[in-house]
Design a protein around this motif. Structure first.
Motif, short mmCIF file in Angstrom:
data_model
loop_
_atom_site.label_atom_id
_atom_site.label_comp_id
_atom_site.label_asym_id
_atom_site.label_seq_id
_atom_site.Cartn_x
_atom_site.Cartn_y
_atom_site.Cartn_z
N UNK A 142 -24.76 -17.98 -31.35
CA UNK A 142 -23.80 -18.91 -31.95
C UNK A 142 -22.36 -18.58 -31.54
N UNK A 143 -22.12 -17.37 -31.07
CA UNK A 143 -20.79 -16.97 -30.61
C UNK A 143 -20.54 -17.36 -29.16
N UNK A 144 -21.61 -17.70 -28.45
CA UNK A 144 -21.46 -18.09 -27.05
C UNK A 144 -20.86 -19.49 -27.00
N UNK A 145 -19.97 -19.69 -26.02
CA UNK A 145 -19.25 -20.94 -25.95
C UNK A 145 -19.14 -21.41 -24.51
N UNK A 146 -19.54 -22.67 -24.27
CA UNK A 146 -19.38 -23.31 -22.98
C UNK A 146 -20.09 -22.54 -21.87
N UNK A 147 -21.39 -22.32 -22.04
CA UNK A 147 -22.18 -21.60 -21.05
C UNK A 147 -23.55 -22.27 -20.93
N UNK A 148 -24.06 -22.35 -19.70
CA UNK A 148 -25.39 -22.88 -19.45
C UNK A 148 -26.24 -21.81 -18.78
N UNK A 149 -27.54 -21.88 -19.00
CA UNK A 149 -28.50 -20.98 -18.38
C UNK A 149 -29.29 -21.76 -17.34
N UNK A 164 -13.58 -12.82 -23.62
CA UNK A 164 -12.44 -11.93 -23.82
C UNK A 164 -11.26 -12.25 -22.91
N UNK A 165 -11.50 -13.04 -21.86
CA UNK A 165 -10.44 -13.38 -20.91
C UNK A 165 -9.92 -14.81 -21.07
N UNK A 166 -10.47 -15.54 -21.99
CA UNK A 166 -10.06 -16.93 -22.16
C UNK A 166 -8.76 -17.03 -22.94
N UNK A 167 -7.89 -17.86 -22.45
CA UNK A 167 -6.60 -18.05 -23.12
C UNK A 167 -6.41 -19.49 -23.52
N UNK A 168 -5.19 -19.82 -23.84
CA UNK A 168 -4.85 -21.16 -24.30
C UNK A 168 -5.14 -22.22 -23.25
N UNK A 169 -5.16 -21.83 -21.98
CA UNK A 169 -5.36 -22.79 -20.90
C UNK A 169 -6.82 -22.97 -20.49
N UNK A 170 -7.75 -22.43 -21.26
CA UNK A 170 -9.16 -22.50 -20.90
C UNK A 170 -9.77 -23.87 -21.18
N UNK A 171 -9.25 -24.64 -22.07
CA UNK A 171 -9.84 -25.91 -22.50
C UNK A 171 -10.11 -26.84 -21.32
N UNK A 172 -11.22 -27.56 -21.41
CA UNK A 172 -11.55 -28.58 -20.42
C UNK A 172 -12.20 -28.06 -19.16
#
Length: 117
Positions: free
Chosen positions: A27-34, A57-65
């Motif tokens: 549930x903590x995983x976000x925007x990932x496919x297997x 841990x490396x995602x910032x404010x500009x990660x969206x989209x």
């Protein structure tokens, strides 16, 4: 001798390995496919899995989209390293956990220290 296993059965094993991952972690995983592929694009025969993307841990404010991160499990290299279906089950589970760890920002050195390399 490598294990003989069709893609459908191998994909089932990947699904079963994912089913073993605690729901709280998934549930903590976000925007990932297997994905399952027969071989890595670079032709290497010893790569069992690959994480491609930006670790949480490396995602910032500009990660969206952005497009989803990819976790790919490679069938033929895995089958070549195993001697039985039981070995394949174990190796797939280890590889799935290893690649999920990369999604959470854990590098290969730390995974090796933890016994997941």
């Amino acid at each position: 001798m490598p294990v003989d296993m069709d893609r459908e059965r191998f994909e089932e094993l990947v699904g079963e390995a994912l089913d073993e991952v605690p729901v709280e972690l998934l549930s903590l995983m976000n925007n990932v496919v297997f994905l399952v592929e027969d071989t890595p694009a670079d032709g290497s025969d010893d790569l069992l899995g690959l994480y491609e993307g930006t670790a949480l841990t490396d995602r910032g404010w500009d990660y969206a989209g952005t497009l989803p991160d990819r976790i790919t499990i490679y069938r033929l290299p895995t089958l070549r390293t195993c001697e039985s279906e039981a070995d394949v089950i174990d190796e797939v589970a280890i590889t799935v956990v290893h690649e999920i760890a990369h999604h959470f920002g854990i590098d290969d050195q730390r995974l090796h220290e933890l016994g997941w390399a």
